[in-house]
Motif scaffolding. Structure first.
Motif, mmCIF file in Angstrom:
data_model
loop_
_atom_site.group_PDB
_atom_site.id
_atom_site.type_symbol
_atom_site.label_atom_id
_atom_site.label_comp_id
_atom_site.label_asym_id
_atom_site.label_seq_id
_atom_site.Cartn_x
_atom_site.Cartn_y
_atom_site.Cartn_z
ATOM 1 N N LYS A 3 65.764 50.476 -7.029
ATOM 2 C CA LYS A 3 65.940 51.295 -6.056
ATOM 3 C C LYS A 3 66.453 50.388 -4.962
ATOM 4 C CE LYS A 3 62.911 52.923 -3.475
ATOM 5 N NZ LYS A 3 62.006 53.915 -2.593
ATOM 6 N N LYS A 4 65.741 49.426 -4.666
ATOM 7 C CA LYS A 4 66.510 48.349 -3.595
ATOM 8 C C LYS A 4 67.571 47.748 -3.937
ATOM 9 C CE LYS A 4 62.169 47.120 -1.179
ATOM 10 N NZ LYS A 4 61.241 46.206 -0.843
ATOM 11 N N ASP A 5 67.875 47.151 -5.186
ATOM 12 C CA ASP A 5 69.162 46.699 -5.523
ATOM 13 C C ASP A 5 70.292 47.671 -5.324
ATOM 14 O OD1 ASP A 5 67.940 44.137 -6.000
ATOM 15 O OD2 ASP A 5 67.267 44.673 -8.206
ATOM 16 N N ASP A 6 70.003 48.922 -5.896
ATOM 17 C CA ASP A 6 70.976 49.749 -5.740
ATOM 18 C C ASP A 6 71.389 50.048 -4.302
ATOM 19 O OD1 ASP A 6 71.216 50.389 -8.408
ATOM 20 O OD2 ASP A 6 69.620 51.944 -8.392
ATOM 21 N N PHE A 7 70.304 50.109 -3.426
ATOM 22 C CA PHE A 7 70.334 50.262 -2.051
ATOM 23 C C PHE A 7 71.144 49.086 -1.425
ATOM 24 C CE2 PHE A 7 68.769 49.854 2.465
ATOM 25 C CZ PHE A 7 69.508 51.020 2.786
ATOM 26 N N ARG A 8 71.119 47.866 -1.770
ATOM 27 C CA ARG A 8 71.719 46.635 -1.385
ATOM 28 C C ARG A 8 73.325 46.913 -1.766
ATOM 29 N NH1 ARG A 8 66.979 44.157 -3.511
ATOM 30 N NH2 ARG A 8 65.666 43.478 -1.431
ATOM 31 N N SER A 9 73.476 47.164 -3.046
ATOM 32 C CA SER A 9 74.842 47.165 -3.489
ATOM 33 C C SER A 9 75.563 48.433 -2.496
ATOM 34 C CB SER A 9 74.894 47.831 -4.880
ATOM 35 O OG SER A 9 74.132 46.829 -5.784
ATOM 36 N N TYR A 10 74.882 49.557 -2.504
ATOM 37 C CA TYR A 10 75.787 50.623 -1.585
ATOM 38 C C TYR A 10 75.862 49.860 0.013
ATOM 39 C CZ TYR A 10 75.819 54.649 1.664
ATOM 40 O OH TYR A 10 76.253 55.554 2.547
ATOM 41 N N CYS A 11 75.001 49.240 0.417
ATOM 42 C CA CYS A 11 75.178 48.730 1.974
ATOM 43 C C CYS A 11 76.277 47.656 2.216
ATOM 44 C CB CYS A 11 73.890 48.195 2.447
ATOM 45 S SG CYS A 11 72.688 49.535 2.865
ATOM 46 N N THR A 12 76.574 47.065 0.912
ATOM 47 C CA THR A 12 77.764 46.187 1.081
ATOM 48 C C THR A 12 78.940 46.849 1.135
ATOM 49 O OG1 THR A 12 77.994 45.976 -1.410
ATOM 50 C CG2 THR A 12 76.601 44.315 -0.366
ATOM 51 N N THR A 13 79.200 48.255 0.915
ATOM 52 C CA THR A 13 80.415 48.643 0.845
ATOM 53 C C THR A 13 80.495 49.743 2.159
ATOM 54 O OG1 THR A 13 79.456 50.926 -0.418
ATOM 55 C CG2 THR A 13 80.340 49.010 -1.695
ATOM 56 N N GLN A 14 79.391 49.662 3.063
ATOM 57 C CA GLN A 14 79.314 50.408 4.053
ATOM 58 C C GLN A 14 79.412 49.543 5.390
ATOM 59 O OE1 GLN A 14 79.514 54.097 3.969
ATOM 60 N NE2 GLN A 14 79.866 53.592 1.798
ATOM 61 N N LYS A 15 80.282 49.439 5.982
ATOM 62 C CA LYS A 15 80.376 48.355 7.055
ATOM 63 C C LYS A 15 80.064 48.747 8.559
ATOM 64 C CE LYS A 15 82.418 45.556 4.120
ATOM 65 N NZ LYS A 15 81.641 44.638 3.664
ATOM 66 N N ASP A 16 79.593 50.282 8.572
ATOM 67 C CA ASP A 16 79.244 50.675 9.861
ATOM 68 C C ASP A 16 77.773 50.585 10.195
ATOM 69 O OD1 ASP A 16 81.670 50.949 11.095
ATOM 70 O OD2 ASP A 16 81.996 53.071 10.054
ATOM 71 N N ILE A 17 77.097 50.429 8.916
ATOM 72 C CA ILE A 17 75.607 50.208 8.979
ATOM 73 C C ILE A 17 75.140 49.259 9.836
ATOM 74 C CG2 ILE A 17 73.519 50.070 7.758
ATOM 75 C CD1 ILE A 17 74.719 51.157 5.477
ATOM 76 N N PRO A 18 74.397 49.496 10.852
ATOM 77 C CA PRO A 18 73.780 48.528 12.032
ATOM 78 C C PRO A 18 73.152 47.343 11.394
ATOM 79 C CG PRO A 18 73.473 50.736 12.743
ATOM 80 C CD PRO A 18 73.903 51.008 11.468
ATOM 81 N N LEU A 19 73.164 46.198 11.873
ATOM 82 C CA LEU A 19 72.468 44.897 11.280
ATOM 83 C C LEU A 19 71.042 45.352 10.954
ATOM 84 C CD1 LEU A 19 72.695 41.912 10.640
ATOM 85 C CD2 LEU A 19 72.093 41.472 12.955
ATOM 86 N N PHE A 20 70.350 45.762 11.936
ATOM 87 C CA PHE A 20 68.939 46.085 11.689
ATOM 88 C C PHE A 20 68.305 46.696 10.607
ATOM 89 C CE2 PHE A 20 69.738 44.760 16.385
ATOM 90 C CZ PHE A 20 69.504 43.402 16.171
ATOM 91 N N LEU A 21 69.495 47.776 10.206
ATOM 92 C CA LEU A 21 69.127 48.608 9.210
ATOM 93 C C LEU A 21 69.584 48.181 8.041
ATOM 94 C CD1 LEU A 21 70.193 52.374 10.940
ATOM 95 C CD2 LEU A 21 67.883 51.103 10.791
ATOM 96 N N THR A 22 70.068 47.110 7.727
ATOM 97 C CA THR A 22 70.537 46.555 6.661
ATOM 98 C C THR A 22 69.412 46.012 5.453
ATOM 99 O OG1 THR A 22 71.129 44.409 7.357
ATOM 100 C CG2 THR A 22 72.575 46.146 7.345
ATOM 101 N N PRO A 23 69.471 46.068 4.340
ATOM 102 C CA PRO A 23 68.391 45.393 3.342
ATOM 103 C C PRO A 23 68.319 43.783 3.651
ATOM 104 C CG PRO A 23 70.038 46.289 2.125
ATOM 105 C CD PRO A 23 70.479 46.717 3.316
#
Length: 313
Positions: A3-23
């Protein structure tokens, strides 16, 4: 892939996610001791709740991570939502995330200032405290910025600009020492280790997400330092300190001003990262920054922790 790896992959495509919420940030601060709950329909993620996992003295706790001003919830709003639809969407996403939280004895986290609707937490018997930060918004000219600061800040800037030079550094040792000394002067202990701070600073600099600024005089004496981090939309003042010997030189004001100017040049907001301490709050406010509330969310399920809270222990 977990799950965490899937989430990391998703976050790399979402540039608006704030820094402190990133994996990546949670890996840096918490190691493996964090988790994430995801609300999705098919491959379309509607939102997530990211949180640390702490266990101490037998208690399961979800507490605000160290060196992290905000955490918690991110919602991916569909384009073109009206306010009424947006609130209903928030309720649906948040309710699902909250219901799937793991068992815990205590939860205590700070939500981003941009997140304003804590009602779904209230309906699940969470408590809330309003805290405050100060922010200078992007899109202001240097002249406009100067006009909105208090006279005291303007005087400190003028003094510092005549006598000090600002420079970049990758060495956090002086800043850490200033921080420890300033806490010691107040009979307090700085509870973050040098190795932890250095690891965080080194990662931020290597990833292009942070920098250290120092101010020194013509003799080479360092008066103060600040550590700034950023994401796509905002520069954050994570921490700073002045050498107690030079605390009246205006160095810290000068460094923060450089951070504000840097944020403006990159079309980003500047977040002072808040403080509930009266002298610090006034210092930030004097820059002409806008006060913004944010929510601290709390729930204790442990009877022992509830009793300790009531007794103030």
């Amino acid at each position: 892939m977990n799950k965490k790896d899937d989430f990391r992959s998703y976050c790399t495509t979402q540039k608006d996610i704030p820094l402190f919420l990133t994996p990546a940030w949670m890996d840096l601060i918490c190691g493996d001791n964090w988790d994430v709950l995801i609300e999705a329909k098919g491959k379309n993620i509607h939102g997530f709740l990211i949180f640390p996992l702490n266990q101490k003295l037998g208690f399961k706790r979800i507490l605000q991570p160290q060196l992290t001003p905000y955490s918690g919830v991110w919602i991916n709003y569909p384009d073109g939502q009206k306010d009424l639809t947006k609130i209903a969407f928030e309720k649906k996403v948040l309710s699902s995330l909250i219901e799937r939280l793991p068992e815990f004895d205590e939860l205590n986290i700070n939500l981003y200032p941009t997140f304003t609707n804590w009602l779904p937490f209230y309906w699940k018997e969470f408590k809330q405290t309003t805290r405050y930060t100060y922010k200078i918004f992007k899109g202001q000219s240097p002249e406009a910025l100067r006009l909105q600061v208090k006279d005291s800040v303007r005087r400190e800037l003028s003094k510092a600009e005549r006598t000090l030079q600002v420079y970049l550094s990758v060495d956090v040792k002086d800043l850490f020492d200033f921080k420890v000394r300033s806490f010691k002067e107040q009979n307090l202990s700085f509870n973050l280790s040098y190795s932890f701070i250095k690891r965080c600073v080194d990662w931020c600099i290597s990833e292009g997400k942070g920098q250290i600024l120092y101010a020194k005089d013509e003799k080479g004496a360092i008066h103060a330092g600040v550590f700034l981090v950023w994401d796509k939309n905002c520069v954050y003042y994570l921490f700073g300190a002045a050498d107690p010997e030079y605390k009246n030189s205006g160095a810290l004001t000068y460094l923060l001003w450089n951070g504000i100017e840097m944020a403006q040049s990159q079309t980003k907001d500047f977040d002072f990262e808040g403080s509930m301490l009266e002298p610090v709050e006034q210092f930030f406010r004097n820059f002409g920054a806008t006060q913004l509330p944010y929510h601290q969310i709390l729930k204790r399920n442990s009877l022992l922790l509830k009793l300790k809270s009531i007794l103030g222990k």
